[in-house]
Design an enzyme around this catalytic site. Sequence first.
Site, PDB file in Angstrom:
ATOM      1  N   GLY A 182     -10.653 -29.023   9.057  1.00 59.90           N
ATOM      2  CA  GLY A 182     -11.224 -27.995   7.961  1.00 59.90           C
ATOM      3  C   GLY A 182     -10.219 -26.742   7.875  1.00 59.90           C
ATOM      4  O   GLY A 182     -11.028 -25.894   7.035  1.00 59.90           O
ATOM      5  N   LYS A 200      -3.468 -11.586  -2.683  1.00 63.60           N
ATOM      6  CA  LYS A 200      -3.937 -10.145  -1.412  1.00 63.60           C
ATOM      7  C   LYS A 200      -2.626  -9.508  -1.547  1.00 63.60           C
ATOM      8  O   LYS A 200      -2.935  -8.102  -1.265  1.00 63.60           O
ATOM      9  CB  LYS A 200      -3.798 -11.050   0.115  1.00 63.60           C
TER      10      LYS A 200
END
Length: 393
Positions: A182, A200
């Site tokens: 995940g 970012k």
Amino acid sequence: MKIAIMGFGTVGCGVEEILYKKRKSLIKNNFDIQIDKILIKNTDKQRFPHQKDLVFTDDFDEVLNSDVDTVIDVTSSLEETHERIVALMNAGKNIVTANKAVVSKYFEELNELAVKNDVYFSYEASVAGAIPVIHPIMEEIFFSDMNKIYGILNGTSNYILSKMETEGLSYDEVLKKAQDLGYAEADPTADVGGLDAMRKIRIVSSLIYNSKINEEDIFTFGISNVTKTDFEFAKNLGYSIRLLAKCALEANNINISVIPTFVADDFFAKTFEGTNAIKVWGENFNSYEFKGPGAGKLETADAIMRDLLRILAKREIKTFYDATNSFEVENNIKHKFYIRTTEVTDGLKNIIDREKTSGENHMIVTKKVSLDELTSAIEKFDQVFISEIEEEK
């Protein structure tokens, strides 16, 4: 304070969990935060909040026309979320968001709207998860010029690279492992292609330099072409490979990129798995460093909570970004680079310092060149891996 939450996925559930479990402590310290509504897409889907009487709605107008003070955005959409944030700000509501895609693409507009409507626009959670990066930078700006910031800003890429390094696995093997755990999405392009880190670094660099930096002007090269051969070459020179987002101001030009990098600095080289790491250089200090979890349910919710408490306590810094400076983006700082390619053109020959061949692969260390010069030399190559060499040993 009445709040609404847009989205109730992993991070939204984390925010609700913290507010529920820490309610007594928050109330004791005069932080009375009540969730008025939670906006979701499917009201038929079963939810399991800690507070059983929460009101869920799929009608955005119910949030827009409510008397909530602040809206927390933990959605993943781009254009729909942008339109909603604009409407909420125009309705006089503060915004706390973790949506780095929206913050990056619409940074100028959203800051302008925050000033126009005298509301807070807080986005600590959009960069580096739980690590406090945005607010230290915002505080520093008023009295200290910052000239450089480097960061490992994407946990998925760092997980893949550090696992390849420590376990000797191939890129495909580690990517599959990351997807099974995940850590990586079924389509990991935004992470391994460098787009997430690009957004970012765009946010923090725009803030530091108070200058508009277009996403399309940021050189972005991901890790999907990296092989064990590259790690072996780097190791023989005493380096690790990490995907670094970088920004530096040189001669009134902003040098900004996301690029795999041969690193010797232990701060980056010993950053493993999903950890993020950020290093900032400034006028009043040599550098300071942040390291910690860059994503996660409670980790990102933690950053949202810090923004929320600053707003409630009226100690949040009001928006001051206005893109007053007009620095050009031009990657003119010279470095050596590593290139692995199956072809060597005349343009590439001109910048070679030394070369090693193995089968059809050419492993090249360049002379000191700018990133713009390097791009010109390899722009027509289909299969190539490049890495900046931070400081050659």
